[in-house]
Design an enzyme around this catalytic site. Structure first.
Site, PDB file in Angstrom:
ATOM      1  N   GLU A  44       0.819  -1.207   0.000  1.00 23.43           N
ATOM      2  CA  GLU A  44       0.000   0.000   0.000  1.00 23.43           C
ATOM      3  C   GLU A  44       0.858   1.265   0.000  1.00 23.43           C
ATOM      4  OE1 GLU A  44      -3.095   0.433  -0.511  1.00 23.43           O
ATOM      5  OE2 GLU A  44      -3.723  -1.667  -0.460  1.00 23.43           O
ATOM      6  N   TYR A 127      -6.435   6.795   3.934  1.00 17.68           N
ATOM      7  CA  TYR A 127      -6.651   5.762   2.921  1.00 17.68           C
ATOM      8  C   TYR A 127      -5.811   4.521   3.206  1.00 17.68           C
ATOM      9  CZ  TYR A 127      -5.788   2.916  -1.100  1.00 17.68           C
ATOM     10  OH  TYR A 127      -5.626   1.814  -1.899  1.00 17.68           O
ATOM     11  N   ASP A 145      -9.806   6.194  -2.133  1.00 12.98           N
ATOM     12  CA  ASP A 145      -8.811   6.884  -2.946  1.00 12.98           C
ATOM     13  C   ASP A 145      -9.496   7.463  -4.175  1.00 12.98           C
ATOM     14  OD1 ASP A 145      -9.362   4.671  -4.509  1.00 12.98           O
ATOM     15  OD2 ASP A 145      -7.272   4.053  -4.738  1.00 12.98           O
TER      16      ASP A 145
END
Length: 313
Positions: A44, A127, A145
């Site tokens: 991520e 996020y 996002d």
């Protein structure tokens, strides 16, 4: 976000059909083969500024160098930067290294399992924290996002400006109100749909698993949403009034027509206030010209555009 009469059915379509599609069609990515929060965290962070397909070899190399949070924490910053080489935005690597040391020192090497604890770590914002918490720990939090903002704006046919913080908060609250039990797969599904199907340009609507519930698809407004409001910030929401098709020898135009009511508050004169207001706004965009409807007959319009006039009368 959705009309209450339709909302339950459309929410069910979004939940069930999206999850089914994601299970059957998701890309086979190395970090999707595990629920280890360390691997998900690394992926991520890399995905913050790098396309998924591009980052895969870098991800594999980084994991080979630092297979655990302990190995990352014990490495020197120079070793971490070297392993990150080629991805750019090196502050991400520095934050990873700093966060790894915090995880080892303060959490005994165990990744925090809650959103509220995750976002305390360097480099982890709402996020990324939501993605890790939902995918690795199945915590019911959203991961919103740009892909998700686009998908939901189109699904709800929302003309709210996704560049506004209030719009993002509203979409986030709505998503969190409908999260299913399979929250990680749902969040990943929304992101995957935005990346592969509901793309910014030329979305693949015919292949979309939630097309039957998509309100912008039904209204013919998919190509116009989401909206980033740069001009006319004081206008009300557009009113959809119809579509028109024009066939050229090499291309087909499917056009949608909208009406905006100009608010009297932004007018500079009581003489033809709507027209003068529009002229004032157009000065910020030299590519825009406004004409009163009575003046349109004097313009040499292409046939494709002339056909639209019937929708205005």
């Amino acid at each position: 976000m959705l009309d209450t009469k339709k909302s339950q059915l459309l929410i069910e379509i979004l939940q069930t059909d999206l999850l089914k599609w994601f299970e059957e069609s998701k890309r086979d990515l190395p970090f999707r083969r595990t629920r280890d929060p360390y691997f998900i965290w690394i992926s991520e962070i890399m995905a913050q500024q790098t396309q998924i397909d591009t980052l895969i070899p870098y991800y594999n190399r980084f994991i080979d160098n630092f297979p655990t949070v302990f190995s990352l924490a014990l490495a020197s910053i120079d070793e971490v930067i070297k392993a990150w080489e080629g991805l750019g935005y090196y502050s991400r690597a520095r934050n990873l290294h700093q966060a790894a040391r915090i995880i080892v020192t303060d959490y005994d090497g165990m990744m925090p399992a809650t959103f509220s604890e995750l976002i305390k770590l360097p480099g982890i914002g709402p996020y990324t924290g939501g993605a890790i918490a939902s995918i690795a720990f199945n915590q019911k939090v959203s991961a919103v996002d740009g892909n998700v903002l686009r998908v939901i704006s189109r699904y709800c046919n929302s003309c709210d400006d996704i560049g506004e913080a209030t719009t993002k908060k509203r979409i986030t609250r709505w998503i969190e109100s409908i999260l299913p039990d399979e929250v990680g797969a749902f969040n990943e599904g929304l992101m995957e749909l935005g990346a592969m199907i509901c793309t910014p340009k030329s979305p693949k609507c015919l292949s979309c698993p939630i097309r039957s519930g998509c309100q912008s698809n039904a209204a013919g407004t998919t190509g116009l949403i989401p909206i980033l409001e740069e001009n006319f910030s004081e206008l009300c929401k557009p009113i959809f009034i119809g579509t028109s098709r024009h066939v050229f020898s090499h291309i087909i135009w499917d056009m949608s027509v909208f009406i905006f009511d100009l608010d009297n508050r932004v007018c500079e004169s009581t003489l033809n206030p709507y027209y003068i207001s529009a002229q004032r706004e157009s000065r910020s965009n030299p590519q825009v010209t406004f004409k009163a409807l009575s003046q349109v007959d004097d313009l040499a319009l292409p046939i494709a555009f002339s056909k639209l006039l019937a929708l205005l009368t």
